[in-house]
Write an enzyme that holds these catalytic residues in place. Structure first.
Site, mmCIF file in Angstrom:
data_model
loop_
_atom_site.group_PDB
_atom_site.id
_atom_site.type_symbol
_atom_site.label_atom_id
_atom_site.label_comp_id
_atom_site.label_asym_id
_atom_site.label_seq_id
_atom_site.Cartn_x
_atom_site.Cartn_y
_atom_site.Cartn_z
ATOM 1 N N ARG A 170 0.552 -1.164 0.052
ATOM 2 C CA ARG A 170 0.000 0.045 -0.067
ATOM 3 C C ARG A 170 0.928 1.144 -0.006
ATOM 4 N NH1 ARG A 170 -0.880 2.713 4.948
ATOM 5 N NH2 ARG A 170 -0.008 1.838 6.798
ATOM 6 N N HIS A 171 0.047 2.260 -0.312
ATOM 7 C CA HIS A 171 0.948 3.732 -0.455
ATOM 8 C C HIS A 171 0.916 4.298 1.100
ATOM 9 C CE1 HIS A 171 1.781 7.912 -1.526
ATOM 10 N NE2 HIS A 171 2.227 7.300 -2.516
ATOM 11 N N PRO A 172 1.716 5.007 1.581
ATOM 12 C CA PRO A 172 1.943 5.476 2.692
ATOM 13 C C PRO A 172 0.925 6.661 3.082
ATOM 14 C CG PRO A 172 4.041 6.114 1.452
ATOM 15 C CD PRO A 172 3.235 5.036 0.858
ATOM 16 N N SER A 173 0.739 7.335 1.970
ATOM 17 C CA SER A 173 -0.188 8.502 2.396
ATOM 18 C C SER A 173 -1.419 8.837 1.249
ATOM 19 C CB SER A 173 0.698 9.816 2.365
ATOM 20 O OG SER A 173 1.135 9.869 1.035
ATOM 21 N N PHE A 229 -4.988 2.584 -2.324
ATOM 22 C CA PHE A 229 -4.047 2.475 -3.073
ATOM 23 C C PHE A 229 -2.921 1.366 -2.922
ATOM 24 C CE2 PHE A 229 -0.380 4.585 -5.477
ATOM 25 C CZ PHE A 229 -0.818 5.566 -6.222
#
Length: 386
Positions: free
Chosen positions: A237-240, A244
């Protein structure tokens, strides 16, 4: 690969045509950078020790050809020289006098001990670009430390940042530190050549695999800069930005990226779940990221009802960034890969194409082969003997 009357190979036309590069590099990171120079039309003369580059003996093989060697040495000429032998040293000196660039990736100090430091080469050719790539660069307390890609991945923070929270730190599935350094090596050489056009003088390019990998860290580095702490591993996943990530469908995972509130609203409408927009945990991207696990559970309950192919088609038609999770065989079979000529052949061997596309030059899907050891030695000795 066609051969000219003088026994040397013909080279593709490109923006670097007319430049001569003396390539002392070996293994991956240096040869990767100099292979791009060759792709761009430069004459790259690979100077190997009498026993050859180590990677000639590394698999995988196609017939008796090492792909490990061939993929990063295509389009080059080969001469075997012993730089401790007086005759070979004299030949090398004459090559430097006529070259534009010398590239090496020995441990710092090796070229100095051979008598071929940047200062000494500048005496022979004030316009020479001397480019060096090593594990930790030519300065700093670790400059003399030996390094391989996996060591650099481990020391740079990249390995610790890769993987899932409940799993171990994981090496990226390619020699990314070698390749990153090779890319910066190419960029440094081209930048130095442009500077030489302005100043008339050569310069030294100093690339470190450690620096290159640290520069690639992106989000882990940003998280540390913001909080003073290294972030935990977060898997795919995307951190922010959320959602995502990879998501499990009925048969296989796929990748979905909603980078803002608008795209999340489109997603909710497309999957007929407008209630998710009203859920207080998911009304903003910040909140969705905070509650990413709960959102993923909700979305995968929906995605599990249909195949990945069905969902990808539906979500793509809605204008959402979505794609399949492919292995290398599937990725190389894509029509997009063929259209961009990103699988090429060199000497009958398949290898990745060059991502740099220039409108002024043809982008062929057939490239000159990597040379056999000392394949051009006789012709080069004839050309450069003092």
């Amino acid at each position: 690969m066609a051969t000219s009357d003088n026994g040397l190979p013909d080279r593709p036309d490109g923006p670097l045509s007319g430049l001569t590069v003396i390539d002392l590099t070996h293994v991956i990171n240096g040869p990767f950078g100099t292979a791009i120079l060759a792709d761009m039309g430069a004459r790259v003369i690979k100077v190997e020790p009498p026993q050859g580059d180590d990677t000639r003996r590394n698999g995988p093989y196609v017939g008796d050809k090492s792909l490990y060697f061939a993929c990063v040495n295509r389009g080059k000429e080969s001469i075997a020289l012993n730089l401790k032998d007086e005759g070979d040293r004299a030949l090398f000196v004459n090559m430097v006098r006529q070259a534009d660039v010398v590239v090496e990736n020995f441990r710092p100090g090796v070229m100095d001990r051979l008598g071929f430091s940047f200062a000494e080469l500048q005496k022979l050719n004030p316009r020479i670009i001397y480019a060096a790539s090593s594990g930790f660069g030519h300065s700093g307390p670790m400059s003399l430390s030996p390094a391989y890609d996996t060591i650099i991945q481990g020391m740079s923070g990249l390995m610790e940042a890769t993987g899932f929270p409940d799993g171990p730190a994981t090496r990226v599935g390619t020699s990314i530190s070698d390749i990153a350094a090779g890319l910066y090596l190419y960029a440094g050489i081209v930048t130095a050549l442009y500077d030489r056009e302005r100043t008339g003088k050569g310069t030294q390019v100093d690339i470190a695999m450690f620096d290159a990998t640290l520069a690639f860290l992106e989000h882990p580095f940003m998280a540390w800069a913001a909080t003073g702490k290294a972030p935990e591993r977060i898997g795919n996943r995307h951190p922010s930005m959320t959602p995502f990530d990879t998501f499990a469908a009925q048969d296989r995972p796929f990748v979905l990226c909603c980078g803002n509130d608008h795209l999340f609203a489109v997603l909710c409408a497309t999957i007929d779940r407008p209630d998710l927009l009203q859920d207080p945990r998911f009304v903003t991207n910040v909140l969705r990221t905070e509650h990413h696990a709960a959102l993923k559970v909700a979305l995968e309950a929906i995605f599990s009802t249909r195949t990945a192919e069905d969902w990808i088609a539906t979500l793509h038609d809605a204008g959402l960034p979505v794609g399949p999770l492919l292995d290398v065989a599937e990725a190389t079979a894509l029509p997009q890969t063929a259209a961009r000529k990103m699988v090429v052949t060199a000497g009958g061997l398949k290898m990745p194409g060059n991502p740099i596309k220039l409108s002024s030059y043809a982008d062929s899907d057939a490239r000159p082969a990597a040379p056999d050891l000392d394949q051009h030695g006789a012709a080069l000795r004839k050309e450069f003997t003092p």
